[in-house]
Design an enzyme around this catalytic site. Structure first.
Site, mmCIF file in Angstrom:
data_model
loop_
_atom_site.group_PDB
_atom_site.id
_atom_site.type_symbol
_atom_site.label_atom_id
_atom_site.label_comp_id
_atom_site.label_asym_id
_atom_site.label_seq_id
_atom_site.Cartn_x
_atom_site.Cartn_y
_atom_site.Cartn_z
ATOM 1 N N LYS A 19 30.228 -24.241 -17.724
ATOM 2 C CA LYS A 19 30.895 -25.004 -16.659
ATOM 3 C C LYS A 19 29.919 -26.006 -16.035
ATOM 4 O O LYS A 19 30.260 -27.174 -15.819
ATOM 5 C CB LYS A 19 31.437 -24.043 -15.588
ATOM 6 C CG LYS A 19 32.622 -23.225 -16.095
ATOM 7 C CD LYS A 19 33.003 -22.075 -15.187
ATOM 8 C CE LYS A 19 34.054 -21.211 -15.876
ATOM 9 N NZ LYS A 19 34.399 -19.981 -15.164
ATOM 10 N N GLN B 244 32.497 -16.882 -9.961
ATOM 11 C CA GLN B 244 32.677 -16.282 -11.287
ATOM 12 C C GLN B 244 32.997 -14.791 -11.142
ATOM 13 O O GLN B 244 32.277 -14.048 -10.475
ATOM 14 C CB GLN B 244 31.382 -16.473 -12.114
ATOM 15 C CG GLN B 244 31.510 -16.006 -13.549
ATOM 16 C CD GLN B 244 32.534 -16.819 -14.358
ATOM 17 O OE1 GLN B 244 32.560 -18.044 -14.307
ATOM 18 N NE2 GLN B 244 33.392 -16.127 -15.099
ATOM 19 N N ASP C 159 40.213 -23.035 -9.402
ATOM 20 C CA ASP C 159 40.661 -22.045 -10.389
ATOM 21 C C ASP C 159 42.166 -21.786 -10.244
ATOM 22 O O ASP C 159 42.786 -21.244 -11.148
ATOM 23 C CB ASP C 159 39.929 -20.703 -10.157
ATOM 24 C CG ASP C 159 38.844 -20.473 -11.201
ATOM 25 O OD1 ASP C 159 38.925 -21.084 -12.283
ATOM 26 O OD2 ASP C 159 37.927 -19.674 -10.925
#
Ligand code: NAD
Length: 302
Positions: free
Chosen positions: A54, A98, A121
């Site tokens: 990412k 994460q 997200d």
């Protein structure tokens, strides 16, 4: 005739190049670039590998990228305070925590603490609600389902009026892709069935599908005989079925298999995604698009 192979690897390249152009334009015209913070707690190898990809993708696109790595014994209160500090930081448009987090931290509490307008997200209940409402209300569709929809659209598959069958009802794939496919608008307007472990005749449902999205996590669950000739098959499953030595690097790597028997299915389907190289590459790509869009919302361009 063998199916058109829908390559996520190729489509990813095209989308990233489009995003790069937009970033350069935003920088030149508005003096701002998208800002993404990635918060990693601990050193789980899989999480580290995802976060590294990412970060690299964000940097390659010209984003501002901030990396926050914390020891696994960080307290929940300290992690909440860290998230809060980025909620207030105007140069940051996307906050990514994460998962999984260590057991002593309530991951839902952390995800709920992210400002929904920086939740790139798309996991915050506000964004789940926006997705359910559809249309202009949708801000940050979750990345894997958004990537699936993008693959279908860019492969030239008509969704409007199509019979779509989604196998799997998880919050991160099954439910949101069903929402995207039946929503009013481009890439939507399909008639959607969601199948799951209690579905009575899975084969029969799959056979009706013009668009079949399989996200069960069961290798070779969908048999070739269940596929309607000419259907678009999107295989989301990523199943580790063994190990092999990579010819490129000499390292031991996992052998991955999807939820569909690709070799046989590609002789029947009209278009199909491979595993790996199908849905997988799209997830980070959509995370980047959501982060870019977050900046565009902020400055009134969306
Ligand atoms: P999950 O385990 O949360 O959900 C699986 C769903 O499949 C459940 O709703 C279950 O009801 C259904 N299911 C399982 N077995 C079934 C069966 N025999 N018949 C009918 N339905 C069945 O999984 P998830 O998080 O939605 O992920 C699904 C798969 O997609 C996994 O293999 C995962 O690794 C993969 N995945 C890939 C990406 C990516 O490529 N970027 C992202 C997310 C998930």
């Amino acid at each position: 005739m063998p199916a058109q192979i829908i390559s996520g690897t190729e489509i990813r390249k095209t989308i990233l190049s489009e995003l790069q152009t937009e970033v350069a334009h935003l920088k030149a015209e508005h003096g701002q670039v998208p800002g993404l913070v990635t918060i990693l707690v601990g050193a789980d190898p899989a999480s580290m590998s995802y976060v590294t990809s990412k970060i690299k993708t964000a940097k390659d696109l010209g984003f501002k990228e901030v990396q926050e790595n914390r020891d696994p014994d960080i307290s929940e209160a300290d992690l909440l305070a860290l998230v809060e500090s980025y909620n207030r930081d105007d140069s940051i448009h996307g906050i990514l925590v994460q998962l999984p987090l260590p057991k002593h931290i309530d991951d839902q509490k952390i995800l709920m603490a992210i400002d929904p307008d920086k939740d790139v997200d798309g996991f915050h209940p506000v964004n789940a609600g926006r997705l359910m409402i559809g249309g202009d209300a949708v801000k940050f569709p979750p990345c894997t389902p958004a990537g699936i929809q993008e693959l279908i659209v860019r492969a030239g598959v008509e969704t409007s009026g199509a019979e779509a069958v989604v196998v799997g009802r998880s919050n991160i794939v099954g439910k949101p892709i069903a929402n995207l496919l039946f929503a009013k608008g481009p890439g939507g307007n399909a008639t959607v069935t969601v199948a799951h472990t209690r579905t009575k005749d899975l084969a029969e449902h799959c056979r009706r599908a013009d668009i079949l999205v399989v996200a069960a996590g069961v290798p070779d669950l969908v048999k070739p005989a269940w596929i309607k000739p000419g259907a678009c098959v999107i295989d989301v499953g990523v199943n580790r079925v063994g190990e092999k030595v990579s010819e490129k690097t000499g390292k031991t790597i996992a052998i991955l298999k999807g939820d569909v028997d690709f070799e046989k299915a590609k002789e029947i389907a009209g278009s199909i995604t491979p595993v790996p190289g199908g849905v997988g590459p799209m997830t980070i790509t959509m995370l980047m698009r959501n982060t870019l869009n977050s900046l565009k919302y902020r400055i009134g361009l969306l």
